[in-house]
Scaffold this motif. Sequence first.
Motif, PDB file in Angstrom:
ATOM      1  N   GLN B   6       0.834  -1.193   0.000  1.00  0.00           N
ATOM      2  CA  GLN B   6       0.000   0.000   0.000  1.00  0.00           C
ATOM      3  C   GLN B   6       0.875   1.250   0.000  1.00  0.00           C
ATOM      4  O   GLN B   6       1.872   1.322   0.718  1.00  0.00           O
ATOM      5  N   THR B   7       0.459   2.235  -0.790  1.00  0.00           N
ATOM      6  CA  THR B   7       1.130   3.527  -0.811  1.00  0.00           C
ATOM      7  C   THR B   7       0.108   4.642  -0.886  1.00  0.00           C
ATOM      8  O   THR B   7      -0.987   4.451  -1.456  1.00  0.00           O
ATOM      9  N   LEU B  21      -5.417   6.591  -2.595  1.00  0.00           N
ATOM     10  CA  LEU B  21      -4.635   5.533  -1.973  1.00  0.00           C
ATOM     11  C   LEU B  21      -4.494   4.403  -2.991  1.00  0.00           C
ATOM     12  O   LEU B  21      -5.431   4.107  -3.736  1.00  0.00           O
ATOM     13  N   LYS B  22      -3.312   3.766  -2.953  1.00  0.00           N
ATOM     14  CA  LYS B  22      -3.053   2.703  -3.910  1.00  0.00           C
ATOM     15  C   LYS B  22      -2.744   1.402  -3.194  1.00  0.00           C
ATOM     16  O   LYS B  22      -2.075   1.394  -2.158  1.00  0.00           O
ATOM     17  N   CYS B  23      -3.225   0.313  -3.783  1.00  0.00           N
ATOM     18  CA  CYS B  23      -2.938  -1.018  -3.260  1.00  0.00           C
ATOM     19  C   CYS B  23      -2.572  -1.922  -4.429  1.00  0.00           C
ATOM     20  O   CYS B  23      -3.222  -1.890  -5.479  1.00  0.00           O
ATOM     21  N   TRP B  34     -11.174  -3.043   0.693  1.00  0.00           N
ATOM     22  CA  TRP B  34     -10.767  -1.883   1.490  1.00  0.00           C
ATOM     23  C   TRP B  34     -11.452  -1.962   2.847  1.00  0.00           C
ATOM     24  O   TRP B  34     -12.673  -2.164   2.931  1.00  0.00           O
ATOM     25  N   CYS B  91      -5.837  -2.410   2.936  1.00  0.00           N
ATOM     26  CA  CYS B  91      -6.209  -3.176   1.751  1.00  0.00           C
ATOM     27  C   CYS B  91      -5.934  -4.648   2.051  1.00  0.00           C
ATOM     28  O   CYS B  91      -4.975  -4.978   2.774  1.00  0.00           O
ATOM     29  N   GLY B 105      -2.347  -5.572   3.615  1.00  0.00           N
ATOM     30  CA  GLY B 105      -1.217  -4.675   3.464  1.00  0.00           C
ATOM     31  C   GLY B 105      -0.944  -3.974   4.789  1.00  0.00           C
ATOM     32  O   GLY B 105      -1.647  -4.205   5.783  1.00  0.00           O
ATOM     33  N   THR B 108      -2.496   2.595   5.004  1.00  0.00           N
ATOM     34  CA  THR B 108      -2.171   4.016   4.842  1.00  0.00           C
ATOM     35  C   THR B 108      -2.773   4.750   6.028  1.00  0.00           C
ATOM     36  O   THR B 108      -3.987   4.674   6.241  1.00  0.00           O
TER      37      THR B 108
END
Lengths: 111, 113
Positions: B6-7, B21-23, B34, B91, B105, B108
């Motif tokens: 996750q970032t 947000l990215k997974c 999510w 995530c 993950g 965030t």
Amino acid sequence: GENVEQHPSTLSVQEGDSAVIKCTYSDSASNYFPWYKQELGKGPQLIIDIRSNVGEKKDQRIAVTLNKTAKHFSLHITETQPEDSAVYFCAAGGSQGNLIFGKGTKLSVKP
Amino acid sequence: ETGVTQTPRHLVMGMTNKKSLKCEQHLGHNAMYWYKQSAKKPLELMFVYSLEERVENNSVPSRFSPECPNSSHLFLHLHTLQPEDSALYLCASTATPDVYGYTFGSGTRLTVV
């Protein structure tokens, strides 16, 4: 709605002692009960799980017991070590195919 | 690393900002989720995707908008959030949309100011 009650919310034990965390669930159709460990800065990680056709499961120092009649299940950690310190979550596999989580137990193991 | 990345790890945003947000999962799983994690509350399921199609939306406010362009990637687009949306957003993925074999993950940490 479906819910999972988890107790205690915090637990402090001395290194080498045992720790027990208990959960109760409301959905009698639940048939899968995992336990997750969440360390600081990380996501939850599965540590052990049990299905409804089994009453007890053990993996080294951790064990889980299930009482389907009473809708209770418990996590037992023996010979606790400082690295066991974390937040532990129970969950129940609901009849709708989703996991319902407890609120978590913060376990502190004092050296 | 669990196989689900996750970032960013931390995000501070104002109430009028738009962020995402990215997974990403490298496990070959077909379902992604999510979750919102707030202090002293159970994990709250927000969205479920199976083979890039949304299969569940748990009454989440429209200021949260998910996107799943392929089975390996999941986004959560955020706009006009409220301070009470501050939380850890997790995530997770599973091989199929079921209760077994969740891999999470690291999350965030979102702060809305």
